[in-house]
Design a protein around this motif. Structure first.
Motif, PDB file in Angstrom:
ATOM      1  N   GLY A 179       4.719   2.813  -5.807  1.00 22.95           N
ATOM      2  CA  GLY A 179       4.576   4.189  -6.259  1.00 22.95           C
ATOM      3  C   GLY A 179       5.879   4.767  -6.770  1.00 22.95           C
ATOM      4  O   GLY A 179       5.877   5.662  -7.622  1.00 22.95           O
ATOM      5  N   GLY A 182       6.334   3.247 -10.312  1.00 19.32           N
ATOM      6  CA  GLY A 182       5.395   3.758 -11.311  1.00 19.32           C
ATOM      7  C   GLY A 182       6.007   4.700 -12.334  1.00 19.32           C
ATOM      8  O   GLY A 182       5.847   4.509 -13.542  1.00 19.32           O
ATOM      9  N   VAL A 408       0.965   4.641 -14.836  1.00 17.56           N
ATOM     10  CA  VAL A 408       0.171   5.747 -14.285  1.00 17.56           C
ATOM     11  C   VAL A 408      -0.606   5.288 -13.046  1.00 17.56           C
ATOM     12  O   VAL A 408      -0.648   5.982 -12.023  1.00 17.56           O
ATOM     13  N   VAL A 409      -1.219   4.102 -13.144  1.00 14.84           N
ATOM     14  CA  VAL A 409      -1.954   3.570 -11.993  1.00 14.84           C
ATOM     15  C   VAL A 409      -1.013   3.327 -10.816  1.00 14.84           C
ATOM     16  O   VAL A 409      -1.324   3.661  -9.665  1.00 14.84           O
ATOM     17  N   SER A 411       1.694   4.847 -10.129  1.00 17.13           N
ATOM     18  CA  SER A 411       2.192   6.115  -9.591  1.00 17.13           C
ATOM     19  C   SER A 411       1.244   6.734  -8.579  1.00 17.13           C
ATOM     20  O   SER A 411       1.657   7.604  -7.799  1.00 17.13           O
ATOM     21  N   TYR A 412      -0.016   6.300  -8.578  1.00 19.00           N
ATOM     22  CA  TYR A 412      -0.985   6.870  -7.641  1.00 19.00           C
ATOM     23  C   TYR A 412      -0.817   6.305  -6.224  1.00 19.00           C
ATOM     24  O   TYR A 412      -1.387   6.838  -5.278  1.00 19.00           O
ATOM     25  N   PHE A 413      -0.039   5.225  -6.070  1.00 19.10           N
ATOM     26  CA  PHE A 413       0.190   4.675  -4.742  1.00 19.10           C
ATOM     27  C   PHE A 413       1.195   5.553  -3.999  1.00 19.10           C
ATOM     28  O   PHE A 413       2.253   5.898  -4.531  1.00 19.10           O
ATOM     29  N   SER A 414       0.872   5.902  -2.768  1.00 17.59           N
ATOM     30  CA  SER A 414       1.755   6.742  -1.958  1.00 17.59           C
ATOM     31  C   SER A 414       2.865   5.892  -1.354  1.00 17.59           C
ATOM     32  O   SER A 414       2.631   4.777  -0.874  1.00 17.59           O
ATOM     33  N   ARG A 435       2.914  11.691  -1.329  1.00 19.54           N
ATOM     34  CA  ARG A 435       1.654  12.201  -1.852  1.00 19.54           C
ATOM     35  C   ARG A 435       0.541  11.865  -0.855  1.00 19.54           C
ATOM     36  O   ARG A 435       0.749  11.134   0.101  1.00 19.54           O
ATOM     37  N   ALA A 436      -0.674  12.390  -1.092  1.00 17.81           N
ATOM     38  CA  ALA A 436      -1.833  12.162  -0.212  1.00 17.81           C
ATOM     39  C   ALA A 436      -1.476  12.463   1.244  1.00 17.81           C
ATOM     40  O   ALA A 436      -1.649  11.639   2.135  1.00 17.81           O
TER      41      ALA A 436
END
Length: 470
Positions: A179, A182, A408-409, A411-414, A435-436
């Motif tokens: 992440g 990303g 982008v994909v 970057s969604y990992f915390s 995040r999350a």
């Protein structure tokens, strides 16, 4: 004794001062988030302008569609468009300068912010004091607990656990480092996309051709080209096998098609395709788009004469539709003739006699009497309007877009981190994520529950009268 002012030491000092000035004055400006957002919005605005305003057309086209009176929005006229380069936005020096400045800003941000952040995230960072856990948003303390079971609990949740051999009472664990990578990959993807756009603008070209059905042509009518554009290929040509239009029951145009063949230098077919709107032909980096149509001529026979193929020219209608016309002689000395008018390729032609009166309306294969002679309409020949583009930067743009989507994909990992410290019988556990937050809190609570259960089992096995205070 003379002193040389241009000593290597002085040059080194000047370079050092210049480098320090660039770092202190220029880099903060380039890495400013507001600047990047403004540049992105300006690039997007001009890109929309290049989509709305037709690109690469003739001066006459802009004079007809963007008159000075009334001017569009009060100032957009054909003179304004040609002066500012809005007729070829993507090749103007100022648009390319915006792309370069935006790419430079992203690159500077990557090296001054993203890479140091990634480097810091990769370091093992142990907490060795209980007070360090107080700054964490999520932490817990256990009495009479041990962290021996914690590494296995975290590993089952895909954490990477770090412990030093001589300090078994401290622990650091993390997951989702991808992440942090990303955003860097996103920046790389955007920069690659920009480089592809610049490369394409510098090396590509745009051409337009209006080709009658049944004719062979080579690319000649270049309307726009980059300063480094390669030479137009001359070792192959294109033959328009057939052009036709499908009409709706009401007489409107449904779709128009061109069956095309690519011929090598010996006239042998090496590729072929039937193209229509949004379905182009691509060959050796050159793309042929179906964009327009017209009527190039008619085939007629007068009495028993040979078959004549006469060209038809578009006529001025003051914006009331499209119509093509031609003139055919009805006397050998050319002193008298008839006018033929057609508005589409459905085969209907209007014939006017020498007095300008409508003599008849005929379709393909029909005959009629005009000025005392028999005129037979054999065919109405259509012509295909092609826009031809060569953009060597497209593969680079596609690669950049693929990298961008991957980033982008990623970057969604915390990026989640967990620390643990045991001092005597007291165990401190805490963690944080970027995040999350809710999902991370739920996960940590599950880890703490398992740790608490494990501690109870260990204590109960040694002394059933002791219970932990969580």
């Amino acid at each position: 004794m003379t002193i040389d002012n241009n000593t290597p030491e002085k040059e080194s000092n000047w370079l050092s001062i210049l480098g320090r000035s660039l770092r202190q004055d220029l880099l903060p400006v380039l890495t400013n988030l507001k600047l990047a957002i403004i540049l992105l919005l300006v690039i997007a605005a001009f890109s929309i302008t290049g989509t709305v305003i037709e690109q690469g057309q003739s001066g006459i086209f802009y004079q007809s569609n963007y008159p000075e009176n009334p001017a569009l929005f009060g100032f957009i006229t054909w003179k304004f468009i040609l002066f500012t380069g809005l007729d070829h936005v993507y090749r103007t020096w100022w648009f390319l300068a915006l792309l370069i400045l935006f790419g430079t800003s992203l690159t500077a941000c990557t090296f001054t912010r993203q890479l140091p952040t990634l480097k810091a995230a990769r370091r093992w960072k142990f907490y060795e004091q209980p007070k360090q856990f107080q700054k964490l948003a999520l932490s817990a303390e256990f009495d009479n607990a041990s962290l021996n079971s914690l590494p296995e609990i975290l590993k089952k949740r895909k954490y990477q656990v770090f412990q030093e051999e001589d300090k078994s009472n401290i622990l650091y664990a993390r997951k989702g480092l991808v992440g942090r990578i990303g955003p860097i990959v996103v920046h790389i993807g955007i920069v690659v996309t920009l480089l592809g756009s610049i490369f394409g603008a510098m090396t590509g070209f745009i051409a337009q051709e209006m080709v009658p059905s049944g004719e062979t042509f080579q690319i000649n009518n270049i309307i726009d080209a980059g300063p480094l554009a390669a030479k137009v290929p001359k070792d192959w040509s294109v033959h328009v096998n057939r052009f036709w239009i499908d009409y709706t029951p009401s007489g409107g145009i449904d779709q128009f098609y061109s069956a095309m063949s690519v011929l090598d230098a010996q006239g042998k077919e090496v590729d072929s395709k039937t193209i229509f709107v949004n379905q182009p032909l691509r060959y050796k980096g050159v793309t042929f788009y179906q964009t327009d149509w017209g009527i190039s001529g008619v085939k007629v026979q007068i009495n028993n004469s040979p078959i004549f193929q006469l060209p038809m020219a578009p006529l001025e209608t003051n914006g009331k539709g499209r119509i093509w016309g031609t003139w055919i002689p009805t006397k050998p000395d050319l002193s008298e003739g008839a006018a033929l008018l057609a508005k589409d390729l459905q085969g209907m032609v209007l014939i006017y006699d020498a007095k300008g009166q409508l003599a008849d309306t005929v379709r393909t294969g029909m005959s009629t009497q005009v000025n005392g002679v028999t005129v037979k309409l054999l065919d109405v020949i259509g012509s295909t309007g092609l826009q031809i583009k060569a953009d060597p930067g497209i593969p680079i743009v596609y690669a950049g877009f693929a990298i961008l989507m991957s980033g982008v994909v990623m970057s969604y990992f915390s990026h989640s981190q967990v620390w643990a410290l045991q001092t005597g019988d007291r165990l401190y556990v805490g963690g944080k994520t970027n995040r999350a937050q809710v999902a991370f809190e739920r996960e940590i609570l599950e880890v703490l529950d398992l740790l608490s259960s494990s501690s109870i089992d260990n204590i109960a096995s040694s002394d059933k009268s002791l219970l932990p205070n969580v």
